[in-house]
Design an enzyme around this catalytic site. Structure first.
Site, mmCIF file in Angstrom:
data_model
loop_
_atom_site.group_PDB
_atom_site.id
_atom_site.type_symbol
_atom_site.label_atom_id
_atom_site.label_comp_id
_atom_site.label_asym_id
_atom_site.label_seq_id
_atom_site.Cartn_x
_atom_site.Cartn_y
_atom_site.Cartn_z
ATOM 1 N N TYR A 143 0.817 -1.216 0.000
ATOM 2 C CA TYR A 143 0.000 0.000 0.000
ATOM 3 C C TYR A 143 0.850 1.264 0.000
ATOM 4 O O TYR A 143 0.404 2.306 -0.463
ATOM 5 C CB TYR A 143 -0.894 0.039 1.245
ATOM 6 N N LYS A 188 2.587 -15.142 2.773
ATOM 7 C CA LYS A 188 2.821 -15.878 1.518
ATOM 8 C C LYS A 188 4.317 -16.182 1.477
ATOM 9 O O LYS A 188 5.055 -15.769 0.565
ATOM 10 C CB LYS A 188 2.345 -15.019 0.322
ATOM 11 N N ASP A 221 -3.398 -18.089 0.558
ATOM 12 C CA ASP A 221 -4.345 -18.719 -0.385
ATOM 13 C C ASP A 221 -5.147 -19.821 0.297
ATOM 14 O O ASP A 221 -6.382 -19.864 0.218
ATOM 15 C CB ASP A 221 -3.631 -19.213 -1.662
ATOM 16 N N ASP A 245 -6.870 -6.711 4.172
ATOM 17 C CA ASP A 245 -7.965 -6.033 3.466
ATOM 18 C C ASP A 245 -8.855 -7.071 2.788
ATOM 19 O O ASP A 245 -10.089 -7.056 2.925
ATOM 20 C CB ASP A 245 -7.371 -5.075 2.431
ATOM 21 N N ASP A 249 -12.918 -8.608 4.103
ATOM 22 C CA ASP A 249 -14.160 -8.556 3.310
ATOM 23 C C ASP A 249 -14.713 -9.963 3.109
ATOM 24 O O ASP A 249 -15.928 -10.179 3.123
ATOM 25 C CB ASP A 249 -13.919 -7.916 1.932
HETATM 26 C C1 IPM Z 1 -10.576 -0.547 3.619
HETATM 27 C C2 IPM Z 1 -10.558 -0.007 2.215
HETATM 28 C C3 IPM Z 1 -9.302 0.822 1.978
HETATM 29 C C4 IPM Z 1 -8.116 -0.114 2.068
HETATM 30 C C5 IPM Z 1 -9.243 1.609 0.668
HETATM 31 C C6 IPM Z 1 -10.452 2.492 0.485
HETATM 32 C C7 IPM Z 1 -7.998 2.430 0.576
HETATM 33 O O1 IPM Z 1 -10.696 -1.022 1.279
HETATM 34 O O2 IPM Z 1 -10.469 0.230 4.574
HETATM 35 O O3 IPM Z 1 -10.726 -1.764 3.793
HETATM 36 O O4 IPM Z 1 -7.802 -0.824 1.099
HETATM 37 O O5 IPM Z 1 -7.493 -0.140 3.132
HETATM 38 MN MN MN Z 2 -11.222 -2.957 2.181
#
Ligand code: IPM
Ligand code: MN
Ligand code: NAD
Length: 366
Positions: A143, A188, A221, A245, A249
């Site tokens: 990042y 990884k 993975d 990240d 999700d």
């Molecule tokens: C999160 C988001 C952010 C990230 C983006 C918007 C920069 O996806 O907070 O999970 O990738 O950290």
């Molecule tokens: Mn995110």
């Protein structure tokens, strides 16, 4: 219990559903303030696309200064199709703020409520009882590495220092000691040098400082697969920025909706930043249908982690659990309530919980 006082909260609504869900969190905090005798002063500042529109800069210096001076920061979300392809991106604002505030540990808790287990795309017997805490490293890795772009191609550099890994590993092990005592470190290491360093440093910190915590390593993975197959087996998941990240999700759907998950971003000292894990959800923005729970639970994490107000945080969490149990939810969880009505239901539940508590005390005295 800490004495009642005034807290200055920097609020960064951002883009898309951000303003709707931060408003919900502020509504709930104001009610908590009334019950517990605290005053929350909210100071709104620009970030993301809204800041680009107003100033040309996704992170004006005045926003950074105000966040650093606040007791804590509440954020909605940034980004959206309107700003894609522009010279500056809304996401730069959020990344820059995390870096400027030194927020290296991003905590993303997930508990699957038994009443919502049927909303998960997975079978009830797989998701019921899941209780996870993701520790995502937040200010390093790919990042923040150098990026290049030429006509022939592009690069993103991934870097980690020993110190960056040590500090987030310590935070994760400390949290595991308060929970079920297990850390799964995800990397990884079969491919990436930063991951081999990650594994070495986590192994050393474990041996030197936290030998009683159980530590296992997993490759990202196969971890993505195991999190769907046997999510109940995990407790604290420690990982680098990008893997965290993606995996967070993924696990959000175990509980029924990404709209439920809060997060806390913490540094060594100074104010923390609290935001739902979801994005600006441009597809549902401005319609009063976004789930406000992730933002409201982020306010609870703010009370607990930045302000030391555990009872107040517990009140919010109990109220959210009560409304979810009662099926008072937004459409993402199959309910019929809008963002504002779902927030009002949580406010009513806070009132009911306090009324019941006061009533029990009187009964006890009688
Ligand atoms: C999160 C988001 C952010 C990230 C983006 C918007 C920069 O996806 O907070 O999970 O990738 O950290
Ligand atoms: Mn995110
Ligand atoms: P998203 O999280 O915004 O949306 C993914 C899906 O989940 C969408 O269908 C959306 O409607 C749904 N959803 C998200 N939040 C919800 C809520 N509270 N209630 C009900 N449904 C909800 O992810 P995306 O669409 O990939 O990204 C949109 C924008 O948000 C992008 O610009 C991205 O960079 C940005 N983003 C910002 C943050 C942040 O500010 N922390 C986090 C993730 C993505």
């Amino acid at each position: 219990m800490p004495a009642p006082r005034t807290y200055d909260i920097a609020v960064l609504p951002g883009d898309g559903v951000g303003p709707e869900v931060t408003q919900a969190a502020q509504t709930v905090l104001a009610v908590i303030g009334d019950f517990f005798g605290h005053r929350f002063r909210f100071h709104e500042h620009l970030i993301g696309g809204a800041a680009i529109d107003a100033t040309g800069d996704p992170l004006p210096q005045s926003t950074v200064d105000s966040c650093l001076a606040a007791d804590a920061v509440l954020l909605g979300a940034v980004g959206g199709p309107r700003w894609e392809g522009g010279k500056r991106r809304p996401e730069e604002g959020l990344l820059g703020l995390r870096k400027a505030m030194g927020l290296f540990a991003n905590l993303r808790p997930l508990q699957v409520s038994p009443v919502l287990a049927h909303r998960s795309p997975l079978k009830r017997e797989i998701v019921e009882g899941v209780d996870l805490m993701v520790f995502r490293e937040l200010t390093g890795g790919i990042y923040f590495g150098e990026r290049t772009r030429t006509a022939e191609g592009a690069t993103d550099r991934c870097e980690y220092t020993v110190v960056e890994i040590e500090r987030v590993a310590r935070a994760a092990f400390k949290t595991a000691q308060q929970r079920r005592g297990k850390v799964t470190s995800v990397d990884k290491a079969n491919v990436m040098e930063t991951s081999r360093l990650w594994r070495e440093v986590v192994t050393r910190i474990h041996a030197e400082e936290f030998p009683r915590v159980e530590l296992e390593h997993a490759l990202v993975d196969s971890m993505a697969m195991h999190l769907i197959r046997k999510p109940r087996e995990y407790d604290v998941i420690l990982t680098e920025n990008m893997f965290g990240d993606i995996l967070s999700d993924e696990i959000s759907v175990l509980g029924g909706s990404i709209g439920l998950l809060p997060s806390a971003s913490l540094g060594e000292s100074g104010p923390g930043l609290f935001e739902p894990i979801h994005g600006s959800a441009p597809d549902i923005a401005g319609k009063d249908i976004a789930n406000p729970v992730g933002a409201i639970l982020s306010a609870a994490l703010m009370l607990r982690h930045s302000l030391g107000l555990d009872d107040e945080a517990g009140s919010i969490e109990a109220a959210v659990a009560a409304v979810l149990s009662a099926g008072q939810t937004t459409a993402d969880l199959g309910g019929t309530l809008g963002t504002r009505a779902a927030t009002d239901a949580i406010v009513d539940a806070i009132r009911a919980i306090h009324w019941a508590a006061a009533h029990r005390i009187q009964m006890h005295w009688a």
